[in-house]
Design a protein around this motif. Sequence first.
Motif, short mmCIF file in Angstrom:
data_model
loop_
_atom_site.label_atom_id
_atom_site.label_comp_id
_atom_site.label_asym_id
_atom_site.label_seq_id
_atom_site.Cartn_x
_atom_site.Cartn_y
_atom_site.Cartn_z
N UNK A 96 0.85 -1.19 0.00
CA UNK A 96 0.00 0.00 0.00
C UNK A 96 0.88 1.23 0.00
N UNK A 97 0.78 2.04 -1.04
CA UNK A 97 1.54 3.29 -1.09
C UNK A 97 0.80 4.35 -0.29
N UNK A 98 1.45 5.48 0.01
CA UNK A 98 0.77 6.52 0.79
C UNK A 98 -0.54 7.01 0.16
N UNK A 99 -0.68 6.94 -1.15
CA UNK A 99 -1.88 7.48 -1.78
C UNK A 99 -3.06 6.51 -1.73
N UNK A 100 -2.83 5.25 -1.35
CA UNK A 100 -3.88 4.25 -1.39
C UNK A 100 -4.86 4.38 -0.22
N UNK A 101 -6.03 3.79 -0.38
CA UNK A 101 -7.01 3.60 0.68
C UNK A 101 -6.39 2.67 1.72
N UNK A 102 -6.51 3.01 3.02
CA UNK A 102 -5.73 2.29 4.03
C UNK A 102 -6.55 1.51 5.05
N UNK A 103 -7.75 1.13 4.66
CA UNK A 103 -8.48 0.16 5.46
C UNK A 103 -8.31 -1.21 4.82
N UNK B 72 -15.37 -8.98 2.36
CA UNK B 72 -15.46 -7.57 2.02
C UNK B 72 -15.60 -6.64 3.21
N UNK B 73 -15.87 -7.20 4.41
CA UNK B 73 -16.02 -6.35 5.59
C UNK B 73 -14.66 -5.83 6.04
N UNK B 74 -14.65 -4.63 6.62
CA UNK B 74 -13.41 -4.07 7.16
C UNK B 74 -12.94 -4.91 8.34
N UNK B 75 -11.61 -5.20 8.39
CA UNK B 75 -11.06 -5.93 9.53
C UNK B 75 -9.98 -5.14 10.25
N UNK B 76 -9.42 -4.12 9.63
CA UNK B 76 -8.38 -3.34 10.30
C UNK B 76 -7.97 -2.17 9.43
N UNK B 77 -6.93 -1.45 9.91
CA UNK B 77 -6.44 -0.31 9.13
C UNK B 77 -5.01 0.04 9.53
N UNK B 78 -4.33 0.72 8.60
CA UNK B 78 -2.98 1.23 8.80
C UNK B 78 -3.02 2.75 8.89
N UNK B 79 -2.05 3.32 9.61
CA UNK B 79 -1.77 4.74 9.50
C UNK B 79 -0.47 4.87 8.70
N UNK B 80 -0.59 5.38 7.50
CA UNK B 80 0.48 5.49 6.49
C UNK B 80 0.72 4.13 5.81
N UNK B 81 1.55 4.12 4.75
CA UNK B 81 1.64 2.97 3.87
C UNK B 81 2.29 1.76 4.49
N UNK B 82 1.90 0.58 4.05
CA UNK B 82 2.52 -0.64 4.53
C UNK B 82 2.16 -1.79 3.61
#
Length: 291
Positions: A143-150, A247-257
Motif C-alpha cells: 500500500x503506497x501513501x496514496x492508497x485507501x488504508x483500510x 469484504x467487511x473491514x477488519x483493520x487499518x494502517x496509518x500510512x503505507x505498509x
Amino acid sequence: MTRSDWGERLFVALQYLLPQRLLSELMHRLSRLRWRPLRRLLIHGFARQYDIDMQQAAEPDLDAYPHFNAFFTRALRAEARPLDPDPRALLCPVDGAISQIGRIEDGRLIQAKGQDYAVDTLLGLDPGAPHPFEGGHFVTIYLSPRDYHRIHMPLTGRLLEMTHVPGALFSVNAATANRVPGLFARNERLVTRFETTAGELAQVLVGAIFVGGIETVWSGVVTPPHRLGPPNRLDYREAAPVELARGAEMGRFNLGSTVVVLLPRGRLDWETGLAPGQTVRLGQRLGTLAD
C-alpha cells in the motif's frame, strides 16, 4: 554499479541508523494533532501531492476531518469499491500493488528477486512449528501513501487467533524489499488467522517506519506502543466469536505498509495475468476457490 543501485544502498543503510520506533511514535502523535493550521497544511498538502480523488470518499470535504489520521484512514463510498459477486472469488483485501504472488515452497515465500523468508517466522511461530500453509498460496500487496488504508476480508471468516509480533520498522517499498533479508518476517506485524470455506486463512498486517498505528475492528489499537519482546498471541477460539463477512473491514494502517495473505495447498486458483507490480483494488477477484 549504477547510480540507482547506490541510491538504494544508501536509502537502506540509513534505515539501519534511524531511531525507527521513536520516529514512528512521533508520526503517530503528529498525525492526530487537531490544531487547525497544521491540520489543513498536512491534509491539503498531502491530497495535492498524491492527487487524491476525494469524490470516492464517504466525506469528500477535506476540512471536515478532525486530524490527518482521520483523513488518511477515511472511509470510501460504498459504491466506490464493488465486490466481485461470485462467492467463490477470493477478494483483494486492499488497494495497492502486488509485490509477489505464487506458491509457498519448502516453507518459504518469495520477498523479491533473490530474497525469500520463512512462513513460520512470518507467523510468529517457533522454527519448524506446524502450520497449514506448506505448499499453499500467498500474495503480498504493498500500500503506497496514496492508497485507501483500510483492510478488508478476502473471504467470510471466523477469527481463530491474533498475534502481535514486535520487530523492526524498515520501509516496505520495493528498494527495501530488494535489500533487507527477511523484511516482512523482520518488521513488526499483526498476524490474524481465520477459519473460512477455503480452510484456514492468514492475513498479516506488516508495519513499517512512520506507520504510527495498526488496529483491528474487534480489538481497537494494537500499536503503538512499538514494544520489544516475544510475540503476544491471543486465542479467540473459546471467546465470543468474531465473524466477519467477505469484504467487511477488519483493520487499518496509518500510512503505507503491506498485507500478506496465505491459504492452504490446493484451495485456490490465481487469476491469470496477476504479477508483481500490477495495481489491484479492494474487492476485485484475485483467484477462485478450488472445488
